[in-house]
Enzyme design. Structure first.
Site, short mmCIF file in Angstrom:
data_model
loop_
_atom_site.label_atom_id
_atom_site.label_comp_id
_atom_site.label_asym_id
_atom_site.label_seq_id
_atom_site.Cartn_x
_atom_site.Cartn_y
_atom_site.Cartn_z
N CYS A 1 20.61 6.51 13.77
CA CYS A 1 22.16 6.06 13.45
C CYS A 1 23.32 5.19 14.32
O CYS A 1 23.92 4.39 14.36
CB CYS A 1 22.50 6.53 12.47
SG CYS A 1 22.88 8.33 12.97
N GLU B 1 24.90 11.76 5.74
CA GLU B 1 24.98 11.13 7.33
C GLU B 1 23.97 9.76 6.40
O GLU B 1 23.16 10.11 7.23
CB GLU B 1 24.86 12.43 8.46
CG GLU B 1 25.57 13.19 9.42
CD GLU B 1 27.33 12.53 9.08
OE1 GLU B 1 27.56 11.25 9.30
OE2 GLU B 1 27.93 13.21 8.78
#
Length: 481
Positions: free
Chosen positions: A289, A255
């Site tokens: 993010c 990720e």
């Protein structure tokens, strides 16, 4: 270090290997980003320490029933909720995140634990009849999920010191796996605190071991050790690609970064859209993010929307992260704040207009708004992992989609429109892992699938249910029927 003040909540941490607290001959300090106080001192692992942890994990065969795993996770959630203040204080002290953000994070971690407990009770096997075609047989195929044969390596970042850890540890516990965790060296204290909570709740320590140290020294062993079956990593693109190149024949869940847009169409409720814009940009000090990294706004409403965002940015309080009146604390360290300032300064030199912010005091960096931004500027071409809001105008939905897809990232997005045809087109055509209508790009619950494509990850998802799939092997058994 004689002139560095020691925090009243100072913690001296050791490695957690095989049920022991291992103090090594080397240590590193954890400093409060806001006031520079020494929050903790943490043991540094060597390659031999990592190998020992891997050997212990590989040799241990968990035998916990589904009920026992669920009970451990539910018990840990209850303990965590009872200790919300202590946990959030620790997160704030080592990361600089505001108390509002750290209390919210504790709630999310408790949710992960409860969802993991529920999933541990759920048998997600399937049954397939085989007499479905002319050449089929009177048989049934039954699927089951089993733990991995080897060890899981988990490497976590600094931006959610405890929740990023929980999203890797909890699915591992729920599936009877064994994990060796390396938290970010910038925020390791929350990870050790969380591990101790699980041990207190009844988790066999061989199922979760924690090592900390210099990634330049121990990361390759964590990646290449022969006992490792799977590596789950959350962090930057460059490191993720390094892991992918180094790992060889191992399962990977990566990720990585994001460059997430909030897209505002000309029919949008601008008050609601601007609320989402500032919340998505500044919560967690912009260090997510999935934070709003770009605001793509229809030209017809650009001026009005920009004015609202500037006003709400000016009202966004920031400062001492322990002061509950502040919406935002610091970023992770002074170097990060200085980087944001340089990126914004460069954008202004290239023609962007600074509307508010770009003030720095150590690791404190003010919420910042830029307009007249062009897509090729670094502030939008690359991921700015902080509280910076670049505003870009577009003329129609075609251009909005082109701008959104015009980066190397593909994590998530937020859409502000009341036209269902436009919303449906965004859902179809945006090259991202998530499209949220009338929400910030990062909206999800801890159970739902989460992850991106392109440079944002390999497409394998996190979220408790999806992680459980990644952390298990599927076996089929067939029988006459």
């Amino acid at each position: 270090m004689s002139d560095v003040l020691e925090s009243p909540c100072f913690r001296e941490e050791a490695l957690r290997i095989g049920g022991e607290q291992v103090h090594t001959g080397r240590r590193f300090d954890v400093l409060n980003p806001y006031n520079g106080e020494r929050v903790g001192s943490v043991a540094m692992a060597s390659v031999e320490d990592v190998r020992r942890a891997m050997d212990i994990a590989q040799a241990y065969q968990p035998r916990l029933t589904r009920y026992e795993r669920s009970a451990i996770l539910n018990r840990a959630a209850a303990l965590l909720r009872e200790r919300t203040e202590a946990g959030s204080d620790l997160i704030t002290a080592e990361s600089g995140l505001s108390k509002k953000d750290s209390v919210y994070e504790i709630g999310r971690v408790a949710d992960v634990l409860n969802f993991g407990a529920n999933e541990a009770l759920r048998d997600d096997g399937q049954v397939f009849s085989c007499d479905l075609t002319p050449h089929g047989k009177r048989r049934k195929v039954i699927t089951t999920r089993e733990p991995l044969l080897g060890v899981i390596t988990a490497i976590t970042p600094f931006n959610h010191p405890m929740n990023q850890v929980a999203h890797k540890v909890v699915p591992s516990v729920a599936t009877n796996n064994r994990m060796v965790l390396k938290p970010s060296e910038k925020v390791p204290l929350s990870a050790y605190w969380f591990a101790d909570l699980l041990y207190e709740a009844g988790l066999p320590p061989e199922m979760l071991q924690v090592v900390s140290g210099d990634p330049r020294e121990i990361a390759d062993e964590l990646i290449t050790n022969p006992h490792v079956d799977l590596i789950t990593f959350t962090g930057g693109v460059a490191i993720g690609k390094y892991i992918a190149a180094k790992a060889g024949y191992k399962r990977l869940v990566l990720e990585l970064g994001g460059n997430d847009p909030l897209i505002v169409m000309d029919d949008a409720d601008l008050d609601k859209a601007s609320d989402l814009a500032v919340q998505g940009s500044y919560k967690n000090s912009g260090q997510r993010c999935t934070a709003v990294k770009r605001m793509l706004v229809h030209q017809k409403v650009l001026a009005d929307f920009t004015e609202r965002v500037v006003a709400k940015t000016r009202a966004w309080t920031y400062g001492d992260p322990m002061d509950r009146r502040n919406e935002m604390g610091t970023v992770i360290d002074e170097a990060a704040a200085a980087h944001f300032q340089r990126v914004v300064d460069d954008a202004v030199v290239q023609g962007a207009r600074l509307l508010v912010g770009n003030r720095r005091d150590g690791a404190l960096y003010s919420p910042t708004v830029l307009d007249r931004v062009r897509p090729e500027m670094t502030v939008v071409r690359e991921e700015t992992f902080g509280p910076v809001s670049p505003i870009i105008g577009f003329k129609d939905i075609d251009e909005a989609i082109r701008l959104s897809n015009g980066t190397a990232f593909g994590l998530s997005s937020g859409i502000c429109t009341n036209r269902f045809d436009d919303a449906a087109r965004f859902a179809r055509e945006l090259k991202v892992g998530s499209v949220n209508l009338w929400e910030v790009p990062g909206y999800r619950i801890e159970l739902t699938p989460f992850g991106g494509i392109k440079d944002s990850g390999l497409g394998y998802k996190e979220g408790v249910q999806e992680a459980i799939k990644s952390f298990t092997n599927c076996k089929t058994f067939s029988m006459p029927w």
